[in-house]
Design a protein around this motif. Structure first.
Motif, mmCIF file in Angstrom:
data_model
loop_
_atom_site.group_PDB
_atom_site.id
_atom_site.type_symbol
_atom_site.label_atom_id
_atom_site.label_comp_id
_atom_site.label_asym_id
_atom_site.label_seq_id
_atom_site.Cartn_x
_atom_site.Cartn_y
_atom_site.Cartn_z
ATOM 1 N N MET A 52 -30.347 43.025 31.042
ATOM 2 C CA MET A 52 -28.919 42.671 31.204
ATOM 3 C C MET A 52 -27.731 43.051 30.537
ATOM 4 O O MET A 52 -28.188 43.261 29.194
ATOM 5 N N LEU A 53 -26.795 43.224 31.000
ATOM 6 C CA LEU A 53 -25.459 43.480 29.966
ATOM 7 C C LEU A 53 -24.523 42.369 30.331
ATOM 8 O O LEU A 53 -23.862 42.141 31.099
ATOM 9 N N PRO A 54 -24.427 41.429 29.064
ATOM 10 C CA PRO A 54 -23.415 40.462 28.987
ATOM 11 C C PRO A 54 -22.232 40.719 28.350
ATOM 12 O O PRO A 54 -22.268 41.588 27.331
ATOM 13 N N TYR A 55 -21.094 40.521 28.949
ATOM 14 C CA TYR A 55 -19.824 40.534 28.024
ATOM 15 C C TYR A 55 -18.764 39.578 28.477
ATOM 16 O O TYR A 55 -18.757 39.138 29.833
ATOM 17 N N ARG A 56 -17.939 39.423 27.570
ATOM 18 C CA ARG A 56 -16.524 38.627 27.939
ATOM 19 C C ARG A 56 -15.666 39.475 28.004
ATOM 20 O O ARG A 56 -15.414 40.539 27.555
ATOM 21 N N ALA A 57 -14.730 39.347 29.215
ATOM 22 C CA ALA A 57 -13.581 40.058 29.517
ATOM 23 C C ALA A 57 -12.427 39.126 29.604
ATOM 24 O O ALA A 57 -12.374 38.110 30.280
ATOM 25 N N ARG A 58 -11.262 39.572 29.051
ATOM 26 C CA ARG A 58 -9.779 39.124 29.342
ATOM 27 C C ARG A 58 -9.208 40.254 30.493
ATOM 28 O O ARG A 58 -9.255 41.231 30.492
ATOM 29 N N ILE A 59 -8.810 39.409 31.564
ATOM 30 C CA ILE A 59 -8.394 40.026 32.778
ATOM 31 C C ILE A 59 -6.999 40.635 32.525
ATOM 32 O O ILE A 59 -5.930 39.605 32.410
ATOM 33 N N ARG A 60 -6.533 41.623 32.251
ATOM 34 C CA ARG A 60 -4.975 41.833 32.204
ATOM 35 C C ARG A 60 -4.392 42.143 33.388
ATOM 36 O O ARG A 60 -3.203 42.245 33.630
ATOM 37 N N ALA A 61 -5.230 43.002 34.582
ATOM 38 C CA ALA A 61 -4.558 43.235 35.768
ATOM 39 C C ALA A 61 -3.938 42.078 36.568
ATOM 40 O O ALA A 61 -4.543 40.961 36.564
#
Length: 207
Positions: free
Chosen positions: A128-137
């Motif tokens: 699995m690839l876990p990641y936290r993301a800030r949504i700029r769009a």
């Protein structure tokens, strides 16, 4: 009587696979393990399979060799195929792997629409690839078409409100605590519809 091919498969499983050298499986123990894994008593499993309790008890204790029809009913009741009755459960090797990522220590990866923080980067060959993301769009037009890739994906909203666009569904707004699981080969995009940039946790399967 069952299909000759089915019976041949059963004979191979009982004989240990012939030239394949597969160890014979204890059918009674296998049936008991499958039943207990479902939390069923003998009576409950017998009802599910449409067999007499005494018949199921004899099968589990190796006191009778079931007919193909009884095996078919038993497999149906346990929600497995007949061959699976003769297949030992897989025993995944315990690797003992672990990775701890402290807050803010993930690997940063920014794009025009998202700001990712990759987690558990110390582990190789992950499933699995876990990641936290800030949504700029803020608008779907900011994307150059759909995002799509292999695998499945889980999305969990941490802060703010996002709008999830997917190729075959109407857009849906999601707030903190909401989640979605979807086929990642299906086109998808996420935008923030709150005043601030929303943040989400994404987990993508790699197999």
């Amino acid at each position: 009587m069952g299909n000759p091919d089915d019976n041949s498969l059963i004979r191979i499983a009982r004989d240990g696979g012939g030239e394949t050298g597969v160890e014979p499986l204890n059918l009674g123990k296998r049936v008991r393990d499958l039943r207990k894994a479902r939390g069923w008593t003998l009576e409950q499993a017998a009802v599910q399979a449409g067999l007499a309790r005494s018949t199921l008890s004899k099968i589990e204790n190796g006191q009778m060799s079931p007919t193909y029809e009884a095996l078919r009913k038993l497999a149906g009741g346990l929600a497995v195929s007949v061959p699976q009755l003769f297949t030992p459960p897989s025993r995944a090797q315990v690797t003992g792997r672990r990775a701890v990522t402290r807050a803010g220590e993930g690997q940063a990866q920014a794009t025009a629409t998202y700001e990712h923080e990759l987690l558990a980067q110390a582990l190789t060959r992950k499933q699995m690839l876990p990641y936290r993301a800030r949504i700029r769009a803020r608008d779907i037009t900011e994307f150059d078409g759909w995002v799509r890739h292999d695998g499945e994906e889980f999305l969990y909203v941490l802060t703010g409100v996002v709008r999830l666009y997917t190729e075959f569904y109407e857009p849906v707004d999601m707030k903190r605590g909401d989640s979605a699981y979807y086929d990642a080969t299906m086109g998808h995009n996420v935008v923030s519809v709150s005043q601030e940039d929303a943040t989400v946790l994404w987990v993508t399967s790699l197999t």
